[in-house]
Design an enzyme around this catalytic site. Sequence first.
Site, PDB file in Angstrom:
ATOM      1  N   ARG A   1       0.892  -1.175   0.000  1.00 50.88           N
ATOM      2  CA  ARG A   1       0.000   0.000   0.000  1.00 50.88           C
ATOM      3  C   ARG A   1       0.915   1.205   0.000  1.00 50.88           C
ATOM      4  O   ARG A   1       1.578   1.488   1.009  1.00 50.88           O
ATOM      5  CB  ARG A   1      -0.949  -0.007   1.195  1.00 50.88           C
TER       6      ARG A   1
ATOM      7  N   HIS B   1      -6.684   1.222  -7.331  1.00 50.85           N
ATOM      8  CA  HIS B   1      -6.948   0.305  -6.210  1.00 50.85           C
ATOM      9  C   HIS B   1      -7.507  -1.004  -6.811  1.00 50.85           C
ATOM     10  O   HIS B   1      -8.687  -1.319  -6.663  1.00 50.85           O
ATOM     11  CB  HIS B   1      -7.933   0.953  -5.236  1.00 50.85           C
TER      12      HIS B   1
ATOM     13  N   GLN C   1      -9.541  -3.824  -4.792  1.00 53.61           N
ATOM     14  CA  GLN C   1     -10.898  -3.423  -4.419  1.00 53.61           C
ATOM     15  C   GLN C   1     -11.847  -3.580  -5.602  1.00 53.61           C
ATOM     16  O   GLN C   1     -12.965  -4.067  -5.447  1.00 53.61           O
ATOM     17  CB  GLN C   1     -10.904  -1.966  -3.933  1.00 53.61           C
TER      18      GLN C   1
ATOM     19  N   ASP D   1     -17.153   6.949  -3.370  1.00 54.05           N
ATOM     20  CA  ASP D   1     -15.978   6.777  -2.502  1.00 54.05           C
ATOM     21  C   ASP D   1     -15.815   8.103  -1.745  1.00 54.05           C
ATOM     22  O   ASP D   1     -16.454   9.099  -2.073  1.00 54.05           O
ATOM     23  CB  ASP D   1     -14.741   6.459  -3.369  1.00 54.05           C
TER      24      ASP D   1
ATOM     25  N   CYS E   1     -16.351   1.345  -1.303  1.00 55.99           N
ATOM     26  CA  CYS E   1     -15.226   0.497  -0.898  1.00 55.99           C
ATOM     27  C   CYS E   1     -14.955   0.582   0.603  1.00 55.99           C
ATOM     28  O   CYS E   1     -14.301  -0.295   1.155  1.00 55.99           O
ATOM     29  CB  CYS E   1     -13.977   0.863  -1.693  1.00 55.99           C
TER      30      CYS E   1
ATOM     31  N   ARG F   1     -13.219  -8.765  -0.487  1.00 54.66           N
ATOM     32  CA  ARG F   1     -11.794  -8.464  -0.579  1.00 54.66           C
ATOM     33  C   ARG F   1     -11.012  -9.738  -0.260  1.00 54.66           C
ATOM     34  O   ARG F   1     -10.017 -10.061  -0.904  1.00 54.66           O
ATOM     35  CB  ARG F   1     -11.410  -7.365   0.429  1.00 54.66           C
TER      36      ARG F   1
HETATM   37  N1  NVA Z   1      -9.893   6.646  -2.303  1.00 49.64           N
HETATM   38  C1  NVA Z   1      -9.672   6.171  -0.969  1.00 49.64           C
HETATM   39  C2  NVA Z   1      -9.813   4.682  -0.894  1.00 49.64           C
HETATM   40  C3  NVA Z   1      -9.667   4.105   0.481  1.00 49.64           C
HETATM   41  C4  NVA Z   1      -9.763   2.616   0.504  1.00 49.64           C
HETATM   42  C5  NVA Z   1      -8.281   6.575  -0.498  1.00 49.64           C
HETATM   43  O1  NVA Z   1      -7.341   6.490  -1.293  1.00 49.64           O
HETATM   44  O2  NVA Z   1      -8.147   7.005   0.645  1.00 49.64           O
HETATM   45  N1   CP Z   2     -11.347  -0.371   1.064  1.00 47.92           N
HETATM   46  C1   CP Z   2     -10.123  -0.419   1.631  1.00 47.92           C
HETATM   47  O1   CP Z   2      -9.114  -0.602   0.966  1.00 47.92           O
HETATM   48  O2   CP Z   2     -10.136  -0.289   2.987  1.00 47.92           O
HETATM   49  P1   CP Z   2      -8.878  -0.136   3.968  1.00 47.92           P
HETATM   50  O3   CP Z   2      -8.294   1.230   3.703  1.00 47.92           O
HETATM   51  O4   CP Z   2      -9.453  -0.269   5.318  1.00 47.92           O
HETATM   52  O5   CP Z   2      -7.884  -1.200   3.630  1.00 47.92           O
END
Ligand code: NVA
Ligand code: CP
Length: 302
Positions: free
Chosen positions: A102, A129, A132, A221, A261, A289
Amino acid sequence: MKRDLISMLDVKDDIEEIIDLGIKLKQKSKNGEAIELLKGKTLGMIFEKSSTRTRVSFEVGMTKLGGHAIFLSTNDIQLGRGETTEDTALVLSRYVDIIMYRAKSNKAMKELARGATVPVISGLDDKEHPCQVIADLMTIKEHKGKLKGLNFVYLGDGDNNMAHSYLLGCSMVGMNIRIVSPKKYWPEKYYVEEAKKLGVTVEVTDGVENSTDNADVIATDTWVSMGDEAEKEKRIKEFQGYTIDEKLMDRGKKDAIFMHCLPAYYGYEVTKEVAHGKQSVIFDEAENRLWAQIAIIVTLCK
Ligand code: NVA
Ligand code: CP
């Protein structure tokens, strides 16, 4: 040659197989059968940003596969103190069989993937992502029985990782996609152009009122992704009018489903009534997931 999953385009040729494998292994495991396809294998998980779902689902997934996962926060490992991404990748590749990352940026993601000699899976970066969206497509298939020909509508921040991966993922499986965002937050051209190449109807608009007409899936989102926190107040003002509420849901098809998500911020991108309402499948998405990633890991480790 090792295989990575950094962009949805990395699974362009076998996305449907991965989704079906996820559904099959989910069934098997729920029937009490073992799915220990990766006994003794180890997944290294590097986190440069917070996570609930990604962390837990990858770790549980490896356990179900008969393997093991190691959580590596950049607050604790030398990467956070300036060791290079390349060296980190080279060293971890000597210990683990597969890496999940990540990352703060897509640039760092690509750097790590270039350095690693084992497969690298994106657990999100600033551009995409993919895990997801694969889980979301699996969820849609479970609820609708098909993917091809469905109408997918996404409202909110069009210029974020989810919108970009939806553009690629939906078009790869033959779903029409409409992104509804203030002009300033329209997706990067590259993702719109790539989606258009796949022959489905791709629309980007700032018009909210009729946007969910005829929709099979209505998604959103957060307006403030990780990394955008400094712009929070400004964004909340600029996204006014883009909240998914019951009125917008009612304009979609009768059997339309709502997706997010998570994490969700109620009263902003969606009302709590919709997110916890009868059309919502948000917790199925969260569960999937786990199953989608099991299918992804198995596919990349082949
Ligand atoms: N668009 C959001 C997704 C979180 C899972 C982010 O990047 O924070
Ligand atoms: N949707 C998602 O990726 O959640 P987290 O940020 O909790 O991993």
